[in-house]
Design a protein around this motif. Structure first.
Motif, PDB file in Angstrom:
ATOM      1  N   GLU A   1      76.738   1.809  14.783  1.00 33.91           N
ATOM      2  CA  GLU A   1      76.768   0.663  15.694  1.00 33.91           C
ATOM      3  C   GLU A   1      77.180  -0.626  15.008  1.00 33.91           C
ATOM      4  O   GLU A   1      77.686  -1.548  15.648  1.00 33.91           O
ATOM      5  CB  GLU A   1      75.394   0.484  16.341  1.00 33.91           C
ATOM      6  N   SER A   2      76.985  -0.693  13.684  1.00 35.45           N
ATOM      7  CA  SER A   2      77.368  -1.887  12.927  1.00 35.45           C
ATOM      8  C   SER A   2      78.835  -1.884  12.546  1.00 35.45           C
ATOM      9  O   SER A   2      79.335  -2.864  11.984  1.00 35.45           O
ATOM     10  CB  SER A   2      76.505  -2.000  11.659  1.00 35.45           C
ATOM     11  N   GLY A   3      79.521  -0.791  12.824  1.00 35.38           N
ATOM     12  CA  GLY A   3      80.941  -0.710  12.494  1.00 35.38           C
ATOM     13  C   GLY A   3      81.234  -0.101  11.139  1.00 35.38           C
ATOM     14  O   GLY A   3      82.400  -0.046  10.730  1.00 35.38           O
ATOM     15  N   ASP A   4      80.197   0.347  10.438  1.00 37.72           N
ATOM     16  CA  ASP A   4      80.407   0.962   9.128  1.00 37.72           C
ATOM     17  C   ASP A   4      80.966   2.375   9.298  1.00 37.72           C
ATOM     18  O   ASP A   4      80.478   3.146  10.137  1.00 37.72           O
ATOM     19  CB  ASP A   4      79.084   1.047   8.353  1.00 37.72           C
ATOM     20  N   VAL A   5      81.967   2.720   8.500  1.00 34.94           N
ATOM     21  CA  VAL A   5      82.545   4.055   8.555  1.00 34.94           C
ATOM     22  C   VAL A   5      81.556   5.064   7.964  1.00 34.94           C
ATOM     23  O   VAL A   5      81.105   4.921   6.828  1.00 34.94           O
ATOM     24  CB  VAL A   5      83.884   4.115   7.798  1.00 34.94           C
ATOM     25  N   LEU A   6      81.218   6.082   8.743  1.00 38.63           N
ATOM     26  CA  LEU A   6      80.305   7.128   8.290  1.00 38.63           C
ATOM     27  C   LEU A   6      81.058   8.355   7.791  1.00 38.63           C
ATOM     28  O   LEU A   6      80.680   8.964   6.797  1.00 38.63           O
ATOM     29  CB  LEU A   6      79.351   7.532   9.417  1.00 38.63           C
ATOM     30  N   ILE A   7      82.100   8.720   8.512  1.00 38.71           N
ATOM     31  CA  ILE A   7      82.860   9.900   8.109  1.00 38.71           C
ATOM     32  C   ILE A   7      84.288   9.784   8.631  1.00 38.71           C
ATOM     33  O   ILE A   7      84.525   9.243   9.717  1.00 38.71           O
ATOM     34  CB  ILE A   7      82.197  11.193   8.633  1.00 38.71           C
ATOM     35  N   GLU A   8      85.210  10.265   7.821  1.00 41.37           N
ATOM     36  CA  GLU A   8      86.608  10.347   8.233  1.00 41.37           C
ATOM     37  C   GLU A   8      87.076  11.780   8.069  1.00 41.37           C
ATOM     38  O   GLU A   8      86.762  12.432   7.070  1.00 41.37           O
ATOM     39  CB  GLU A   8      87.488   9.407   7.411  1.00 41.37           C
ATOM     40  N   ARG A   9      87.816  12.272   9.057  1.00 40.13           N
ATOM     41  CA  ARG A   9      88.317  13.641   9.042  1.00 40.13           C
ATOM     42  C   ARG A   9      89.788  13.630   9.399  1.00 40.13           C
ATOM     43  O   ARG A   9      90.226  12.839  10.241  1.00 40.13           O
ATOM     44  CB  ARG A   9      87.577  14.500  10.072  1.00 40.13           C
ATOM     45  N   GLU A  10      90.528  14.503   8.757  1.00 44.63           N
ATOM     46  CA  GLU A  10      91.921  14.677   9.136  1.00 44.63           C
ATOM     47  C   GLU A  10      92.347  16.080   8.759  1.00 44.63           C
ATOM     48  O   GLU A  10      91.804  16.682   7.828  1.00 44.63           O
ATOM     49  CB  GLU A  10      92.826  13.644   8.454  1.00 44.63           C
ATOM     50  N   GLY A  11      93.300  16.603   9.515  1.00 47.19           N
ATOM     51  CA  GLY A  11      93.764  17.941   9.213  1.00 47.19           C
ATOM     52  C   GLY A  11      94.441  18.585  10.384  1.00 47.19           C
ATOM     53  O   GLY A  11      95.057  17.916  11.227  1.00 47.19           O
ATOM     54  N   GLN A  12      94.299  19.876  10.458  1.00 47.24           N
ATOM     55  CA  GLN A  12      95.005  20.692  11.431  1.00 47.24           C
ATOM     56  C   GLN A  12      94.006  21.522  12.230  1.00 47.24           C
ATOM     57  O   GLN A  12      93.026  22.020  11.683  1.00 47.24           O
ATOM     58  CB  GLN A  12      96.002  21.593  10.681  1.00 47.24           C
ATOM     59  N   GLN A  13      94.243  21.642  13.524  1.00 52.77           N
ATOM     60  CA  GLN A  13      93.440  22.504  14.382  1.00 52.77           C
ATOM     61  C   GLN A  13      94.369  23.345  15.257  1.00 52.77           C
ATOM     62  O   GLN A  13      95.596  23.269  15.124  1.00 52.77           O
ATOM     63  CB  GLN A  13      92.482  21.678  15.254  1.00 52.77           C
ATOM     64  N   PHE A  14      93.781  24.141  16.130  1.00 47.17           N
ATOM     65  CA  PHE A  14      94.548  24.954  17.064  1.00 47.17           C
ATOM     66  C   PHE A  14      94.066  24.665  18.480  1.00 47.17           C
ATOM     67  O   PHE A  14      92.901  24.313  18.685  1.00 47.17           O
ATOM     68  CB  PHE A  14      94.342  26.449  16.787  1.00 47.17           C
ATOM     69  N   ILE A  15      94.965  24.813  19.449  1.00 46.57           N
ATOM     70  CA  ILE A  15      94.545  24.759  20.849  1.00 46.57           C
ATOM     71  C   ILE A  15      95.020  26.014  21.569  1.00 46.57           C
ATOM     72  O   ILE A  15      96.020  26.629  21.186  1.00 46.57           O
ATOM     73  CB  ILE A  15      95.083  23.522  21.588  1.00 46.57           C
ATOM     74  N   SER A  16      94.298  26.376  22.613  1.00 45.35           N
ATOM     75  CA  SER A  16      94.712  27.428  23.527  1.00 45.35           C
ATOM     76  C   SER A  16      94.882  26.815  24.903  1.00 45.35           C
ATOM     77  O   SER A  16      93.917  26.305  25.486  1.00 45.35           O
ATOM     78  CB  SER A  16      93.669  28.549  23.591  1.00 45.35           C
ATOM     79  N   ARG A  17      96.100  26.817  25.415  1.00 45.07           N
ATOM     80  CA  ARG A  17      96.337  26.312  26.764  1.00 45.07           C
ATOM     81  C   ARG A  17      95.624  27.177  27.790  1.00 45.07           C
ATOM     82  O   ARG A  17      95.030  26.674  28.751  1.00 45.07           O
ATOM     83  CB  ARG A  17      97.835  26.282  27.069  1.00 45.07           C
ATOM     84  N   ALA A  18      95.696  28.494  27.592  1.00 46.36           N
ATOM     85  CA  ALA A  18      95.110  29.417  28.556  1.00 46.36           C
ATOM     86  C   ALA A  18      93.599  29.258  28.639  1.00 46.36           C
ATOM     87  O   ALA A  18      93.009  29.324  29.722  1.00 46.36           O
ATOM     88  CB  ALA A  18      95.475  30.851  28.195  1.00 46.36           C
ATOM     89  N   GLN A  19      92.945  29.042  27.491  1.00 50.15           N
ATOM     90  CA  GLN A  19      91.489  28.951  27.454  1.00 50.15           C
ATOM     91  C   GLN A  19      90.993  27.518  27.606  1.00 50.15           C
ATOM     92  O   GLN A  19      89.801  27.295  27.841  1.00 50.15           O
ATOM     93  CB  GLN A  19      90.970  29.561  26.154  1.00 50.15           C
TER      94      GLN A  19
END
Length: 234
Positions: free
Chosen positions: A148-166
């Motif tokens: 709530e104070s605006g401090d960065v707690l965690i940063e994530r970056e990378g690759q994921q997958f999606i399923s349109r059908a699901q």
């Protein structure tokens, strides 16, 4: 009864809550297996997932048709995070599919009193893969979570997958770093899919990378909470 009691624990199968129907069981890298199901009493498009580790159920979450993180529960600590209804920019699966990109900016609140601010984006790379007979598309993402104070707690970056059908995301390869300066690389990619009537459907025993999995002990509740949110929409 004697026969049933003699079965090994690894033979246990997942039974969804009453009024719910299990759709698919997914074996993932990182020594987890996920059970994806829908419930008749929910809003159309809502779906649930419960994750299992070798120690049993670890967490569950519910998303809607736009893959918004409606509710995530750490089944070890009992911490529940819910989506706050007002958002600057809610996540939108339909926007991602239509335009190839989606930005989001929203808050979650927990039953422990914590409010977290999540900002980030998803992008389709245009790459498609067929994984165990299931067609998936690859995404790139970035996510920053602040207090709530605006401090960065965690940063994530990378690759994921999606399923349109699901209508859902699946984990992938990513790097995360937290406020303490600690960072880690993880791979939560799906490996195999079991649908009704197929071997492995409902199995609660993880099958991949379990010999490499390290127990993450001693983390404070907030850090556990952030790790649970890591897979909230998958």
């Amino acid at each position: 009864m004697l026969t049933l009691s003699a079965l090994p624990s690894s033979a246990a199968n997942f039974t969804p809550p009453q009024g719910c129907k299990l759709e698919v069981t997914v074996q993932n890298r990182g020594c987890t297996v996920s059970q994806h199901y829908r419930c008749s009493g929910d809003a159309p498009g809502d779906q649930w997932v419960t994750y299992f580790t070798p120690d049993g159920q670890s967490y569950k979450s519910r998303i809607d048709s736009e893959t918004r993180w409606l509710e995530s529960t750490d089944l070890t600590t009992g911490i529940i995070d819910t989506l706050e209804p007002d958002a600057k920019d809610h996540a939108s699966f339909s926007t991602l599919l239509k335009t190839g990109a989606d930005d989001f900016d929203f808050w979650t609140s927990s039953n422990s009193g914590e409010r977290l601010h999540h900002q980030g984006s998803d992008r389709l790379t245009g790459e498609k893969v067929n994984m165990d007979g299931v067609e998936l598309e690859i995404t790139q993402f970035h996510l920053t979570t602040r207090n709530e104070s605006g401090d960065v707690l965690i940063e994530r970056e990378g690759q994921q997958f999606i399923s349109r059908a699901q209508g859902r995301f699946y984990g992938g390869v990513e790097k995360s770093s937290d406020w303490s300066g600690a960072s880690e690389n993880t791979n939560d990619s799906p490996v195999s899919f079991s649908f009704p009537g197929q071997p492995g459907f409902g199995s609660t025993k993880p099958e991949y990378d379990c010999d490499l999995q390290m127990v993450r002990g001693g983390k404070p509740d907030l850090n556990r909470q952030l790790m649970i949110l890591k897979e909230a929409r998958t």
